[in-house]
Write an enzyme that holds these catalytic residues in place. Sequence first.
Site, PDB file in Angstrom:
ATOM      1  N   LYS A   1      -6.752   3.472  -3.445  1.00 51.27           N
ATOM      2  CA  LYS A   1      -7.134   3.499  -2.036  1.00 51.27           C
ATOM      3  C   LYS A   1      -7.336   4.943  -1.617  1.00 51.27           C
ATOM      4  O   LYS A   1      -6.539   5.810  -1.956  1.00 51.27           O
ATOM      5  CB  LYS A   1      -6.044   2.820  -1.206  1.00 51.27           C
TER       6      LYS A   1
ATOM      7  N   ASP B   1       0.858  -1.179   0.000  1.00 52.69           N
ATOM      8  CA  ASP B   1       0.000   0.000   0.000  1.00 52.69           C
ATOM      9  C   ASP B   1       0.899   1.236   0.000  1.00 52.69           C
ATOM     10  O   ASP B   1       1.523   1.575   1.014  1.00 52.69           O
ATOM     11  CB  ASP B   1      -0.920  -0.004   1.217  1.00 52.69           C
TER      12      ASP B   1
ATOM     13  N   LYS C   1     -10.149   0.529  -2.673  1.00 51.03           N
ATOM     14  CA  LYS C   1     -10.030   0.293  -1.238  1.00 51.03           C
ATOM     15  C   LYS C   1     -10.353   1.571  -0.475  1.00 51.03           C
ATOM     16  O   LYS C   1      -9.490   2.428  -0.312  1.00 51.03           O
ATOM     17  CB  LYS C   1      -8.631  -0.207  -0.862  1.00 51.03           C
TER      18      LYS C   1
END
Length: 252
Positions: free
Chosen positions: A161, A98, A193
């Site tokens: 995300k 991430d 996300k």
Amino acid sequence: MELRDAAAMGLACLDLTNLNDDCTEEDVFALCERALTPHGNTAAVCIWPRFVKAARSKLRTTGVRVATVVNFPSGMEAIEGVIDMTRQAVADGADEIDLVVPYPLLMEGQTHQITAATARVKEAAGQARVKTILETGVLGEAELIRAAAEEALEGGADFLKTSTGKVSVNATLQAARILLEAIRDSGDPVGLKPAGGIRTTEDAAAYLDLCAEIMGEDWVSPTTFRIGASGVLSAFLATLDGNAAPTVGSGY
């Protein structure tokens, strides 16, 4: 979506997260245990890079993926250090990276920096998925959020995300809509996300309904959708057990 269905899908798509500054290896082992529930396992655990090896040893045979964060939370670390951390995390057993993209540079008018950073981390990550954290709550304006999404997609992001969970405004349905529309318009097989502030089954259901509206009823799966959260697991389990939802606090 019915709440029980939302809880079941949300559980399967959950990145159970501990990115607290005081997190310990014992906390990570406890997180890994929580990821294995009577109603099925979460999609992943998301932890600091220094704990990847420990989490991998705990989850090796479970199917739960190990995700970690780089360039976190500022998005402004030196890229060579970010690359080194990415490579080490993958070597330690990370399945997913991430990445906080350099969103402050976009706010300063420097275009293509997100694309460049994403592409370099994507290359360093090898077979690991790269989820680009855009920090949509700080970007704020729809035009900036869309620009960040398009740059991340151009760089080869596997997921978009919303947030680090470390700022005052994290995941919102408005930001998620912009990211989903960018994914849809790109035609690329990229996931979403939302992260930070999702604490109830009702919260999760709203995001699942949004995905169905924009991407189609059958789009959501652990390969296309994740929820970044910690406390929402208790809500999902309560819903699936037919119990009252627990009291939830603030935080990721």
